[in-house]
Design a protein around this motif. Structure first.
Motif, PDB file in Angstrom:
ATOM      1  N   GLY A 286       0.889  -1.206   0.108  1.00  0.00           N
ATOM      2  CA  GLY A 286      -0.108   0.122  -0.117  1.00  0.00           C
ATOM      3  C   GLY A 286       0.827   1.297  -0.047  1.00  0.00           C
ATOM      4  O   GLY A 286       0.538   2.226  -0.789  1.00  0.00           O
ATOM      5  N   THR A 287       1.838   1.036   0.694  1.00  0.00           N
ATOM      6  CA  THR A 287       2.665   2.472   0.846  1.00  0.00           C
ATOM      7  C   THR A 287       3.310   2.813  -0.402  1.00  0.00           C
ATOM      8  O   THR A 287       3.410   4.067  -0.890  1.00  0.00           O
ATOM      9  CB  THR A 287       4.047   2.071   1.766  1.00  0.00           C
ATOM     10  OG1 THR A 287       3.520   1.695   2.964  1.00  0.00           O
ATOM     11  CG2 THR A 287       4.961   3.277   1.881  1.00  0.00           C
TER      12      THR A 287
ATOM     13  N   GLU B  32      -9.135   8.382   2.868  1.00  0.00           N
ATOM     14  CA  GLU B  32      -9.905   7.145   2.997  1.00  0.00           C
ATOM     15  C   GLU B  32     -11.349   7.281   3.248  1.00  0.00           C
ATOM     16  O   GLU B  32     -11.709   7.896   4.021  1.00  0.00           O
ATOM     17  CB  GLU B  32      -9.285   6.511   4.411  1.00  0.00           C
ATOM     18  CG  GLU B  32      -7.802   6.255   4.539  1.00  0.00           C
ATOM     19  CD  GLU B  32      -7.334   6.008   5.934  1.00  0.00           C
ATOM     20  OE1 GLU B  32      -7.568   4.878   6.351  1.00  0.00           O
ATOM     21  OE2 GLU B  32      -7.117   7.165   6.536  1.00  0.00           O
TER      22      GLU B  32
ATOM     23  N   LYS C 235      -3.544  -4.584   0.454  1.00  0.00           N
ATOM     24  CA  LYS C 235      -4.097  -5.294   1.356  1.00  0.00           C
ATOM     25  C   LYS C 235      -4.918  -6.767   0.580  1.00  0.00           C
ATOM     26  O   LYS C 235      -4.438  -7.533   0.253  1.00  0.00           O
ATOM     27  CB  LYS C 235      -5.104  -4.996   2.406  1.00  0.00           C
ATOM     28  CG  LYS C 235      -3.988  -3.949   3.355  1.00  0.00           C
ATOM     29  CD  LYS C 235      -4.830  -3.382   4.653  1.00  0.00           C
ATOM     30  CE  LYS C 235      -3.777  -3.110   5.602  1.00  0.00           C
ATOM     31  NZ  LYS C 235      -3.626  -1.505   5.509  1.00  0.00           N
TER      32      LYS C 235
ATOM     33  N   PHE D   2      -4.460   7.402   7.444  1.00  0.00           N
ATOM     34  CA  PHE D   2      -3.192   6.386   7.325  1.00  0.00           C
ATOM     35  C   PHE D   2      -2.850   6.225   5.989  1.00  0.00           C
ATOM     36  O   PHE D   2      -3.852   5.915   5.542  1.00  0.00           O
ATOM     37  CB  PHE D   2      -3.349   5.236   8.213  1.00  0.00           C
ATOM     38  CG  PHE D   2      -2.114   4.361   8.319  1.00  0.00           C
ATOM     39  CD1 PHE D   2      -0.871   4.651   8.901  1.00  0.00           C
ATOM     40  CD2 PHE D   2      -2.132   3.318   7.483  1.00  0.00           C
ATOM     41  CE1 PHE D   2       0.286   4.034   8.991  1.00  0.00           C
ATOM     42  CE2 PHE D   2      -0.878   2.470   7.419  1.00  0.00           C
ATOM     43  CZ  PHE D   2       0.233   2.977   7.996  1.00  0.00           C
ATOM     44  N   HIS D   3      -1.732   6.510   5.559  1.00  0.00           N
ATOM     45  CA  HIS D   3      -1.398   6.231   4.070  1.00  0.00           C
ATOM     46  C   HIS D   3      -0.125   5.305   3.788  1.00  0.00           C
ATOM     47  O   HIS D   3       0.789   5.437   2.954  1.00  0.00           O
ATOM     48  CB  HIS D   3      -1.340   7.437   3.358  1.00  0.00           C
ATOM     49  CG  HIS D   3      -2.665   8.522   3.250  1.00  0.00           C
ATOM     50  ND1 HIS D   3      -3.978   7.747   2.878  1.00  0.00           N
ATOM     51  CD2 HIS D   3      -3.089   9.482   4.034  1.00  0.00           C
ATOM     52  CE1 HIS D   3      -4.686   8.664   2.894  1.00  0.00           C
ATOM     53  NE2 HIS D   3      -4.355   9.711   3.609  1.00  0.00           N
ATOM     54  N   GLY D   4       0.406   4.827   5.081  1.00  0.00           N
ATOM     55  CA  GLY D   4       1.628   4.118   4.890  1.00  0.00           C
ATOM     56  C   GLY D   4       2.697   4.685   5.539  1.00  0.00           C
ATOM     57  O   GLY D   4       2.586   5.887   6.036  1.00  0.00           O
TER      58      GLY D   4
ATOM     59  N   ASP E  46      -7.939   6.407  -0.832  1.00  0.00           N
ATOM     60  CA  ASP E  46      -7.234   5.345  -0.207  1.00  0.00           C
ATOM     61  C   ASP E  46      -8.033   4.118   0.020  1.00  0.00           C
ATOM     62  O   ASP E  46      -8.670   4.380   1.055  1.00  0.00           O
ATOM     63  CB  ASP E  46      -6.146   5.887   0.747  1.00  0.00           C
ATOM     64  CG  ASP E  46      -5.151   4.806   1.290  1.00  0.00           C
ATOM     65  OD1 ASP E  46      -5.617   3.586   1.047  1.00  0.00           O
ATOM     66  OD2 ASP E  46      -4.159   5.127   2.098  1.00  0.00           O
TER      67      ASP E  46
ATOM     68  N   ILE F 288      -7.071   1.159   0.416  1.00  0.00           N
ATOM     69  CA  ILE F 288      -6.167   0.132   0.835  1.00  0.00           C
ATOM     70  C   ILE F 288      -6.878  -1.076   1.724  1.00  0.00           C
ATOM     71  O   ILE F 288      -6.919  -2.170   1.608  1.00  0.00           O
ATOM     72  CB  ILE F 288      -5.053   0.517   1.344  1.00  0.00           C
ATOM     73  CG1 ILE F 288      -4.088   1.072   0.052  1.00  0.00           C
ATOM     74  CG2 ILE F 288      -3.966  -0.596   1.751  1.00  0.00           C
ATOM     75  CD1 ILE F 288      -2.782   1.846   0.473  1.00  0.00           C
ATOM     76  N   GLN F 289      -7.524  -0.483   2.518  1.00  0.00           N
ATOM     77  CA  GLN F 289      -8.194  -1.038   3.528  1.00  0.00           C
ATOM     78  C   GLN F 289      -9.753  -1.598   3.587  1.00  0.00           C
ATOM     79  O   GLN F 289     -10.291  -2.614   3.681  1.00  0.00           O
ATOM     80  CB  GLN F 289      -8.044  -0.567   5.283  1.00  0.00           C
ATOM     81  CG  GLN F 289      -8.493  -1.433   6.146  1.00  0.00           C
ATOM     82  CD  GLN F 289      -7.686  -1.023   7.442  1.00  0.00           C
ATOM     83  OE1 GLN F 289      -8.573  -1.326   8.609  1.00  0.00           O
ATOM     84  NE2 GLN F 289      -6.664  -0.443   7.670  1.00  0.00           N
TER      85      GLN F 289
HETATM   86  C1  LIG Z   1      -2.306  -0.575   5.432  1.00  0.00           C
HETATM   87  C2  LIG Z   1      -2.567   0.624   4.943  1.00  0.00           C
HETATM   88  C3  LIG Z   1      -1.672   1.417   4.089  1.00  0.00           C
HETATM   89  C4  LIG Z   1      -0.361   0.871   3.806  1.00  0.00           C
HETATM   90  O1  LIG Z   1      -0.178  -0.280   3.261  1.00  0.00           O
HETATM   91  P1  LIG Z   1       1.255  -1.099   3.495  1.00  0.00           P
HETATM   92  O2  LIG Z   1       0.874  -2.424   2.521  1.00  0.00           O
HETATM   93  O3  LIG Z   1       1.269  -1.364   4.897  1.00  0.00           O
HETATM   94  O4  LIG Z   1       2.220  -0.359   2.980  1.00  0.00           O
HETATM   95  C5  LIG Z   1      -2.104   2.617   3.690  1.00  0.00           C
HETATM   96  N1  LIG Z   1      -3.274   3.160   3.502  1.00  0.00           N
HETATM   97  C6  LIG Z   1      -4.454   2.420   4.288  1.00  0.00           C
HETATM   98  C7  LIG Z   1      -5.512   3.085   4.338  1.00  0.00           C
HETATM   99  C8  LIG Z   1      -4.001   1.128   4.906  1.00  0.00           C
HETATM  100  O5  LIG Z   1      -4.868   0.802   5.542  1.00  0.00           O
END
Ligand SMILES: *Cc1c(COP(=O)(O)O)cnc(C)c1O
Length: 394
Positions: free
Chosen positions: A96-97, A181, A243, A129-131, A214, A216-217
């Motif tokens: 994600g980072t 997010e 993720k 949170f973005h990494g 974002d 990612i989650q």
């Molecule tokens: C986990 C996460 C990240 C970072 O992802 P990594 O795979 O740990 O680098 C970035 N943004 C969000 C919203 C996350 O939940």
């Protein structure tokens, strides 16, 4: 003496040797019901037979070639993501980072190519949170993540979460992009309303700023849509995915419109591993299962029932819990007791739950968790809450 593993984590005293579906096993055979799924990663549970088959079949053929050559499995996965979303194009990463990093580079390059190289301001939000990269921590901006790591990458402004007036006051033609997010994960399962996301889209359009989601989650089926922003019937210009997309194999992606990606020509970005055949074999298998109407409808159905039971638990244990939060199978319990007390007590009931900021306990099960497993999770959560509540009265 410093441990052989750099001591940046505070780990629970648990260690697993085997996983199956929503269950994790310790060496002595003790079995834990896993409502963390590796932090929303194992969307199809542990050792899923379809993913294992895809992985082992590819492992016997070809692991890695580098992006010097065509990778048909990468193109197949990109085609699926483009077909299923707003996006016109996809870049694959390992995490994600790295996806966040590219989104920021893509934004910079976009305005550079538009002859506005000074247009670098990116708006981000409190609690986000973005990494953990230099760009990721600058984007999130929290003291917890940035302390000691200065000087930070410049160009970021931070606004209060879910505050439309604050956003409108900050939006002008100096803003390059907004990164958000749709549901904050690490920040404590804090969803934004559909109305806020729509207003954000309009505010970006009014000044030409790029909108970056974002997911990612919250993406990859977690909320009962393939991506959470679909609920708000709005779309970003750039989206971060990771993720769940690899189901446990390290894989991430940046999805973008043709316009947002227009600066990213040959030689402007790359990755040694990103989108290699092994990762994409698994990613394709995940997409084939998760991105179907039946699968997503089942996530919504189970999530509705789970949430109702959790609301009952919060009502029954008002000294322990304040509220249920979230969407789909991205659920949070806002606690009145310290969240780690609950999480540690849950270990005694062989239940794995995950902390988040704002004193929240996160429930992020595998999306193919069964109804029976949800019932078992509720029993374990109830006895955990009773145990913690009894402790309060002593
Ligand atoms: C986990 C996460 C990240 C970072 O992802 P990594 O795979 O740990 O680098 C970035 N943004 C969000 C919203 C996350 O939940």
């Amino acid at each position: 003496m410093i441990p052989s593993v750099l001591p940046t984590y505070s780990r629970a005293p648990l260690s697993f040797v085997k996983g199956q579906g929503s269950w994790l096993f310790e060496a002595d055979g003790r079995r834990f019901l896993d409502l963390g799924a590796g932090i929303a990663v194992n969307v199809l549970g542990h050792a899923n037979p379809d993913l294992t088959a895809a992985l082992t079949e590819q492992a016997g053929q070809l692991w890695h070639t580098s992006n010097l050559y065509e990778i048909p499995l990468q193109k197949a996965l990109a085609d699926k993501l483009v077909d299923a979303t707003f996006a016109d194009t996809v870049f694959f990463t390992n995490s994600g980072t790295e996806a966040c990093e590219l989104a920021i580079k893509m934004t910079r390059k976009y305005w550079f190519e538009k002859d506005q190289p000074g247009r670098v301001k990116i708006i981000a939000f409190d609690g986000s949170f973005h990494g953990r990269s230099a760009a990721g921590i600058a984007a999130a901006g929290s003291e917890k993540m940035t302390h000691g790591f200065g000087p930070l990458l410049p160009g970021f402004a931070h606004l209060a979460f879910d505050d439309l007036d604050a956003l409108e006051a900050e939006m002008d033609e100096t803003v390059a992009a907004v990164i958000i997010e749709p549901i904050q994960g690490e920040g404590g399962i804090r969803p934004l309303s559909d109305a806020y996301l729509q207003a954000l889209r309009n505010a970006c359009d009014a000044v030409g700023a790029l909108l970056i989601f974002d997911e990612i989650q919250c993406g990859m089926g977690r909320t009962g849509k393939l991506f959470a922003h679909e609920w708000a019937k709005t779309t970003p210009d750039i989206m971060l995915v990771a993720k769940g997309i690899g189901g446990g194999f390290p894989l991430g992606a940046v999805l973008a419109t043709e316009n947002a990606a227009s600066g990213m020509t040959a030689g402007t970005h790359g990755s040694t591993y990103g989108g290699n055949p092994l990762a994409c074999a698994v990613g394709n298998a995940v997409m084939d299962i998760v991105a179907t109407d039946e699968f997503l409808a089942d996530v919504s159905r189970k999530a509705g029932a789970f949430r109702q039971k959790l609301e009952g638990l919060v009502d029954a244990q008002p000294e322990v819990f304040e509220a249920v939060r979230g969407s789909g199978l991205m659920l949070g319990l806002k606690c009145k007791v310290p969240n780690m007390d609950l999480i540690n007590a849950a270990y005694e009931n062989q239940l794995l739950i995950v902390p988040a900021s704002d004193n929240v306990v996160r429930l992020l099960p595998a999306l193919n968790i069964t109804d029976d497993e949800i019932s078992q999770a509720m029993k374990r959560l109830e006895s955990t809450a009773k145990f913690v509540s009894k402790g309060l009265k002593q």
